[in-house]
Design a protein around this motif. Sequence first.
Motif, PDB file in Angstrom:
ATOM      1  N   ILE A 306       0.916  -1.351  -0.001  1.00 59.44           N
ATOM      2  CA  ILE A 306       0.039  -0.031  -0.016  1.00 59.44           C
ATOM      3  C   ILE A 306       0.899   1.212   0.078  1.00 59.44           C
ATOM      4  CG2 ILE A 306      -0.314   0.490   2.533  1.00 59.44           C
ATOM      5  CD1 ILE A 306      -3.287   0.824   2.128  1.00 59.44           C
ATOM      6  N   GLU A 307       2.091   1.314   0.274  1.00 56.55           N
ATOM      7  CA  GLU A 307       3.068   2.476   0.660  1.00 56.55           C
ATOM      8  C   GLU A 307       3.423   2.919  -0.965  1.00 56.55           C
ATOM      9  OE1 GLU A 307       3.698  -0.661   2.101  1.00 56.55           O
ATOM     10  OE2 GLU A 307       3.145  -0.304   3.971  1.00 56.55           O
ATOM     11  N   ASP A 308       3.181   1.827  -1.953  1.00 55.15           N
ATOM     12  CA  ASP A 308       3.680   2.250  -3.376  1.00 55.15           C
ATOM     13  C   ASP A 308       2.583   3.513  -3.860  1.00 55.15           C
ATOM     14  OD1 ASP A 308       5.766   0.739  -2.977  1.00 55.15           O
ATOM     15  OD2 ASP A 308       4.710  -0.777  -4.443  1.00 55.15           O
ATOM     16  N   TYR A 309       1.410   3.501  -3.343  1.00 55.70           N
ATOM     17  CA  TYR A 309       0.354   4.698  -3.698  1.00 55.70           C
ATOM     18  C   TYR A 309       1.151   5.879  -3.219  1.00 55.70           C
ATOM     19  CZ  TYR A 309      -4.026   7.288  -3.427  1.00 55.70           C
ATOM     20  OH  TYR A 309      -4.819   8.422  -3.936  1.00 55.70           O
ATOM     21  N   GLU A 310       1.714   6.379  -2.213  1.00 58.50           N
ATOM     22  CA  GLU A 310       2.108   7.628  -2.084  1.00 58.50           C
ATOM     23  C   GLU A 310       3.483   7.874  -2.935  1.00 58.50           C
ATOM     24  OE1 GLU A 310       1.150   9.873  -0.194  1.00 58.50           O
ATOM     25  OE2 GLU A 310      -0.600   8.538   0.826  1.00 58.50           O
ATOM     26  N   LYS A 311       3.984   6.786  -3.448  1.00 57.24           N
ATOM     27  CA  LYS A 311       4.953   7.036  -4.573  1.00 57.24           C
ATOM     28  C   LYS A 311       4.512   7.523  -5.908  1.00 57.24           C
ATOM     29  CE  LYS A 311       7.853   3.367  -2.608  1.00 57.24           C
ATOM     30  NZ  LYS A 311       8.307   2.086  -2.963  1.00 57.24           N
TER      31      LYS A 311
END
Length: 488
Positions: A306-311
Amino acid sequence: MKYILSLVLAVLSFSVTAQISDMTTSLYDSYSKYKEPSLDKRRMKHDEIQPLINNLKNKPAYTVQKVGESIKGKSISLISIGTGDTSVFLWSQMHGDEPTATQAIFDIFNFLNSPDFKAEKEILLSKLTLHFMPMLNPDGAEVFTRRNALGIDINRDALMLQSPEGQILKRIRDSLDADFGFNLHDQSTYYNAERTPKPATISYLAPAYNYEKDINEVRGKAMKVIVFMNNIIQKYAPGQVGRYNDDFEPRAFGDNIQKWGTSAILIESGGYKNDVEKQEIRKLNFVSILSACYTIANGDYKNIPIEDYEKIPQNDRKLFDLKIERFTHKLLGKDYILDIGINHSEIQDKDQTDFYNVGSIVDKGDLSTFYGYDTVDATGYRLIEGKVYPDIIPSLKELEKMDIYSLLKSGYTYVRVADFPSTEKAVSLPINILDADQKVPGFYVNIGNNPNFVLQKDGSVDYAVVNGFLIDLKAKESNFKNAIFYGK
């Protein structure tokens, strides 16, 4: 044992991901087979999609329902296909002038009706039930405007529900209790991926459901699917994806649909160079939406961090149609070095079926943090106001025989034509037309003015700008669309 299990899961995940990648590539490469040819212009109306919807009524795989009417009595349809337990609801053209995904939806129907991709469609339609609402705001589409016939933005009517269109959307969402919702829009072509000159061809948002922007399971699923879709788009439009600001908007449908328990995915179709009718972006919608539905069907999206969303870079709005950098401008006897940004507005005909362009200067000064679809480094060039050709041309036919590039090289951006239809506003030749006795419109390098000038360096005119369109006079190249008839 735990390590072995993790390894097996990783291998399975890689296998499914590779399968989806192969499917995506095949979808992109074979897209022309599924593109609905009757919908090739953005300014499409309700009656143009009705025959396509009626054709689906004759296919047993589909359920086609009239679920309500717009303010002006135009039917709003819900089209469903699939037998799966997971419900996916896709709605488009909530704003009447945002039709790119509407076109892609009918391409998706053509794909589903084809004999191709049997194994993938078996998974898709056995795991999911897909529900499509292709045109939520038919009254707005009729006149190619954002708002409905009441003059309100349907996407800000989720609380009051004063519009029949908003009431329909709420009722259908509730009746389906959809697991996933795709909220399909178009955005301005002037958005760019933050801190880059690349347009935000596609932008995404997993809307917040509260002011704190919390991430629960529902919103988290939407974020993971968005990361998956971003990875697909990067293959075909690298660096051209943006992420919308996720500030909570309590009146918006996307935010509330997330709040009501449907994983809401906002997709915005932006700009792509030389794609005025957004047909390449339509293709990207087709590929990414189908691929997203496939990953929802097989559940592979659950493994995405889910952290890849902010990338994903944020949306910014720092693009111009044309940027002229560091030209020399004389004012009151003194030279200044300036940048200007030029954009084009679409002026619709009376039937809202076609348009012409009018350029204007929208910014001026230091624009070093801005970008252009086209950019000219005008260092050392002097900006000179376009002149009027001294002779009156008898007719447009006679003008067509002339060497327009030579006129522009001589600094002329206007000609007078004795016989030109007063009803016409757009001129197909790259030079503006005046009435025989009309004075030239005054031009200053000021915001709001229609830009018609040449760029001169060392006595040579190398570039002309006519109605805001750049013409490279050395290469005789341009993306010119139209000049203007300044009739009385």
